[in-house]
Design a protein around this motif. Sequence first.
Motif, PDB file in Angstrom:
ATOM      1  N   ILE A  55       0.863  -1.183   0.000  1.00  0.00           N
ATOM      2  CA  ILE A  55       0.000   0.000   0.000  1.00  0.00           C
ATOM      3  C   ILE A  55       0.899   1.232   0.000  1.00  0.00           C
ATOM      4  CG2 ILE A  55      -1.817   1.229   1.232  1.00  0.00           C
ATOM      5  CD1 ILE A  55      -2.454  -1.580   2.562  1.00  0.00           C
ATOM      6  N   LEU A  56       0.869   1.985  -1.079  1.00  0.00           N
ATOM      7  CA  LEU A  56       1.659   3.209  -1.218  1.00  0.00           C
ATOM      8  C   LEU A  56       0.812   4.384  -0.762  1.00  0.00           C
ATOM      9  CD1 LEU A  56       4.139   4.776  -2.295  1.00  0.00           C
ATOM     10  CD2 LEU A  56       2.989   4.816  -4.519  1.00  0.00           C
ATOM     11  N   LEU A  57       1.318   5.098   0.267  1.00  0.00           N
ATOM     12  CA  LEU A  57       0.592   6.253   0.792  1.00  0.00           C
ATOM     13  C   LEU A  57       0.816   7.461  -0.109  1.00  0.00           C
ATOM     14  CD1 LEU A  57       1.530   5.888   4.585  1.00  0.00           C
ATOM     15  CD2 LEU A  57      -0.417   4.900   3.355  1.00  0.00           C
ATOM     16  N   GLY A  58      -0.249   8.170  -0.401  1.00  0.00           N
ATOM     17  CA  GLY A  58      -0.170   9.364  -1.236  1.00  0.00           C
ATOM     18  C   GLY A  58       0.291  10.581  -0.436  1.00  0.00           C
ATOM     19  N   PRO A  59       0.606  11.684  -1.141  1.00  0.00           N
ATOM     20  CA  PRO A  59       1.089  12.896  -0.480  1.00  0.00           C
ATOM     21  C   PRO A  59      -0.034  13.631   0.258  1.00  0.00           C
ATOM     22  CG  PRO A  59       0.809  13.283  -2.829  1.00  0.00           C
ATOM     23  CD  PRO A  59       0.522  11.830  -2.596  1.00  0.00           C
ATOM     24  N   GLY A  60       0.369  14.585   1.086  1.00  0.00           N
ATOM     25  CA  GLY A  60      -0.607  15.404   1.801  1.00  0.00           C
ATOM     26  C   GLY A  60      -0.947  14.837   3.162  1.00  0.00           C
ATOM     27  N   THR A  61      -1.909  15.462   3.785  1.00  0.00           N
ATOM     28  CA  THR A  61      -2.388  15.031   5.095  1.00  0.00           C
ATOM     29  C   THR A  61      -3.823  14.550   4.934  1.00  0.00           C
ATOM     30  OG1 THR A  61      -1.008  16.685   6.174  1.00  0.00           O
ATOM     31  CG2 THR A  61      -2.801  15.746   7.468  1.00  0.00           C
ATOM     32  N   ASP A  72     -14.821 -13.404   0.179  1.00  0.00           N
ATOM     33  CA  ASP A  72     -14.917 -14.082  -1.125  1.00  0.00           C
ATOM     34  C   ASP A  72     -13.765 -13.725  -2.056  1.00  0.00           C
ATOM     35  OD1 ASP A  72     -15.490 -11.515  -2.022  1.00  0.00           O
ATOM     36  OD2 ASP A  72     -17.509 -11.988  -2.718  1.00  0.00           O
ATOM     37  N   GLY A  73     -12.779 -12.940  -1.575  1.00  0.00           N
ATOM     38  CA  GLY A  73     -11.604 -12.589  -2.370  1.00  0.00           C
ATOM     39  C   GLY A  73     -11.716 -11.284  -3.134  1.00  0.00           C
ATOM     40  N   THR A  74     -12.819 -10.552  -3.014  1.00  0.00           N
ATOM     41  CA  THR A  74     -12.987  -9.275  -3.705  1.00  0.00           C
ATOM     42  C   THR A  74     -12.126  -8.218  -3.013  1.00  0.00           C
ATOM     43  OG1 THR A  74     -15.264  -9.877  -4.240  1.00  0.00           O
ATOM     44  CG2 THR A  74     -14.666  -7.557  -4.466  1.00  0.00           C
ATOM     45  N   PHE A  75     -11.220  -7.598  -3.771  1.00  0.00           N
ATOM     46  CA  PHE A  75     -10.270  -6.627  -3.225  1.00  0.00           C
ATOM     47  C   PHE A  75     -10.796  -5.214  -3.414  1.00  0.00           C
ATOM     48  CE2 PHE A  75      -6.223  -4.136  -3.569  1.00  0.00           C
ATOM     49  CZ  PHE A  75      -5.815  -4.316  -2.262  1.00  0.00           C
ATOM     50  N   ASP A  76     -10.571  -4.350  -2.414  1.00  0.00           N
ATOM     51  CA  ASP A  76     -11.008  -2.960  -2.474  1.00  0.00           C
ATOM     52  C   ASP A  76      -9.866  -2.041  -2.053  1.00  0.00           C
ATOM     53  OD1 ASP A  76     -12.384  -0.558  -2.527  1.00  0.00           O
ATOM     54  OD2 ASP A  76     -13.491  -0.950  -0.676  1.00  0.00           O
ATOM     55  N   CYS A  77      -9.423  -1.219  -3.011  1.00  0.00           N
ATOM     56  CA  CYS A  77      -8.397  -0.207  -2.760  1.00  0.00           C
ATOM     57  C   CYS A  77      -8.783   1.027  -3.566  1.00  0.00           C
ATOM     58  CB  CYS A  77      -7.020  -0.732  -3.165  1.00  0.00           C
ATOM     59  SG  CYS A  77      -5.682   0.441  -2.847  1.00  0.00           S
ATOM     60  N   ALA A  78      -9.993   1.526  -3.340  1.00  0.00           N
ATOM     61  CA  ALA A  78     -10.563   2.569  -4.185  1.00  0.00           C
ATOM     62  C   ALA A  78     -10.253   3.987  -3.702  1.00  0.00           C
ATOM     63  CB  ALA A  78     -12.083   2.383  -4.280  1.00  0.00           C
ATOM     64  N   ASN A  79      -9.635   4.149  -2.545  1.00  0.00           N
ATOM     65  CA  ASN A  79      -9.360   5.484  -2.024  1.00  0.00           C
ATOM     66  C   ASN A  79      -8.264   6.149  -2.841  1.00  0.00           C
ATOM     67  OD1 ASN A  79      -8.075   7.570  -0.195  1.00  0.00           O
ATOM     68  ND2 ASN A  79      -9.854   6.953   1.042  1.00  0.00           N
ATOM     69  N   THR A  80      -8.448   7.419  -3.214  1.00  0.00           N
ATOM     70  CA  THR A  80      -7.473   8.136  -4.059  1.00  0.00           C
ATOM     71  C   THR A  80      -6.185   8.479  -3.320  1.00  0.00           C
ATOM     72  OG1 THR A  80      -8.524  10.252  -3.507  1.00  0.00           O
ATOM     73  CG2 THR A  80      -9.282   9.122  -5.511  1.00  0.00           C
ATOM     74  N   ASN A  81      -6.151   8.331  -2.006  1.00  0.00           N
ATOM     75  CA  ASN A  81      -4.939   8.637  -1.230  1.00  0.00           C
ATOM     76  C   ASN A  81      -3.952   7.477  -1.152  1.00  0.00           C
ATOM     77  OD1 ASN A  81      -5.555  11.363  -0.458  1.00  0.00           O
ATOM     78  ND2 ASN A  81      -7.118  10.506   0.891  1.00  0.00           N
ATOM     79  N   ALA A 152      -7.590   0.602   8.002  1.00  0.00           N
ATOM     80  CA  ALA A 152      -7.652   2.027   7.674  1.00  0.00           C
ATOM     81  C   ALA A 152      -6.270   2.613   7.917  1.00  0.00           C
ATOM     82  CB  ALA A 152      -8.696   2.736   8.529  1.00  0.00           C
ATOM     83  N   VAL A 153      -5.719   3.276   6.901  1.00  0.00           N
ATOM     84  CA  VAL A 153      -4.405   3.907   7.028  1.00  0.00           C
ATOM     85  C   VAL A 153      -4.553   5.422   6.890  1.00  0.00           C
ATOM     86  CG1 VAL A 153      -3.132   1.876   6.230  1.00  0.00           C
ATOM     87  CG2 VAL A 153      -3.911   3.562   4.568  1.00  0.00           C
ATOM     88  N   ASN A 154      -3.570   6.140   7.418  1.00  0.00           N
ATOM     89  CA  ASN A 154      -3.527   7.600   7.374  1.00  0.00           C
ATOM     90  C   ASN A 154      -2.220   8.028   6.711  1.00  0.00           C
ATOM     91  OD1 ASN A 154      -5.897   7.705   9.028  1.00  0.00           O
ATOM     92  ND2 ASN A 154      -4.592   7.252  10.789  1.00  0.00           N
ATOM     93  N   SER A 155      -2.118   9.297   6.390  1.00  0.00           N
ATOM     94  CA  SER A 155      -0.879   9.805   5.795  1.00  0.00           C
ATOM     95  C   SER A 155       0.296   9.678   6.756  1.00  0.00           C
ATOM     96  CB  SER A 155      -1.054  11.268   5.375  1.00  0.00           C
ATOM     97  OG  SER A 155      -1.388  12.070   6.498  1.00  0.00           O
ATOM     98  N   THR A 156       0.022   9.526   8.045  1.00  0.00           N
ATOM     99  CA  THR A 156       1.079   9.412   9.057  1.00  0.00           C
ATOM    100  C   THR A 156       1.346   7.975   9.500  1.00  0.00           C
ATOM    101  OG1 THR A 156      -0.553   9.777  10.802  1.00  0.00           O
ATOM    102  CG2 THR A 156       0.596  11.732   9.956  1.00  0.00           C
ATOM    103  N   THR A 157       0.712   6.987   8.876  1.00  0.00           N
ATOM    104  CA  THR A 157       0.946   5.589   9.238  1.00  0.00           C
ATOM    105  C   THR A 157       2.397   5.237   8.939  1.00  0.00           C
ATOM    106  OG1 THR A 157      -1.359   4.998   8.761  1.00  0.00           O
ATOM    107  CG2 THR A 157       0.234   3.197   8.854  1.00  0.00           C
ATOM    108  N   PRO A 158       3.164   4.774   9.959  1.00  0.00           N
ATOM    109  CA  PRO A 158       4.567   4.430   9.712  1.00  0.00           C
ATOM    110  C   PRO A 158       4.697   3.306   8.683  1.00  0.00           C
ATOM    111  CG  PRO A 158       4.132   4.603  12.070  1.00  0.00           C
ATOM    112  CD  PRO A 158       2.804   4.636  11.367  1.00  0.00           C
TER     113      PRO A 158
END
Length: 172
Positions: A55-61, A72-81, A152-158
């Motif tokens: 999971i690559l964290l995007g820029p910004g806060t 059932d194996g359905t993957f979700d990574c739809a957040n633009t961050n 759930a990840v944040n821009s500050t997640t190590p």
Amino acid sequence: MTNILKISAAAAAPALGATPAAAQQVSPDSQARATARIVKPLSLYWVQDLDLGSILLGPGTWTGAVVGIASDGTFDCANTNVTCTGDVSEAQYRVTGTNNQDVTINAHDVVLSNPNTTPASTLTLVVDNPGTINLSNSGASGYTFGLGGSIAVNSTTPDGTYSGTFDVTVEY
């Protein structure tokens, strides 16, 4: 006359006690039946680990970017961050037992730890559990079910690798 009554009563008592009551037959359609259902013990086997890939964290806060995989194996990574790459998979277990029995799956949320940070960072994997399954096959193959989960990840997640273990039980 009093003596005659006493003798008559004493003579009648043994005669009444010795006469059996008439036996009553129960009709065959009203008889009670006894049954017992025997079930095999459940066995649970690990098949595959859950992997959310990289999971690559995007820029910004920002906060609360959810990444997950369903049971059932359905993957979700739809957040633009975030940007997700790599192979992903739901956890899988196989359960065996008695044919046509409903089985309840118990799986609690998992604490994922990153020991390479000081102090150790954690994420909570909220488990996606199918809840109840039916054992349609009690043979060697059993029934394989998936467990998914989301974080759930944040821009500050190590950064680093977060891992934990599932606590899974099954019961009839």
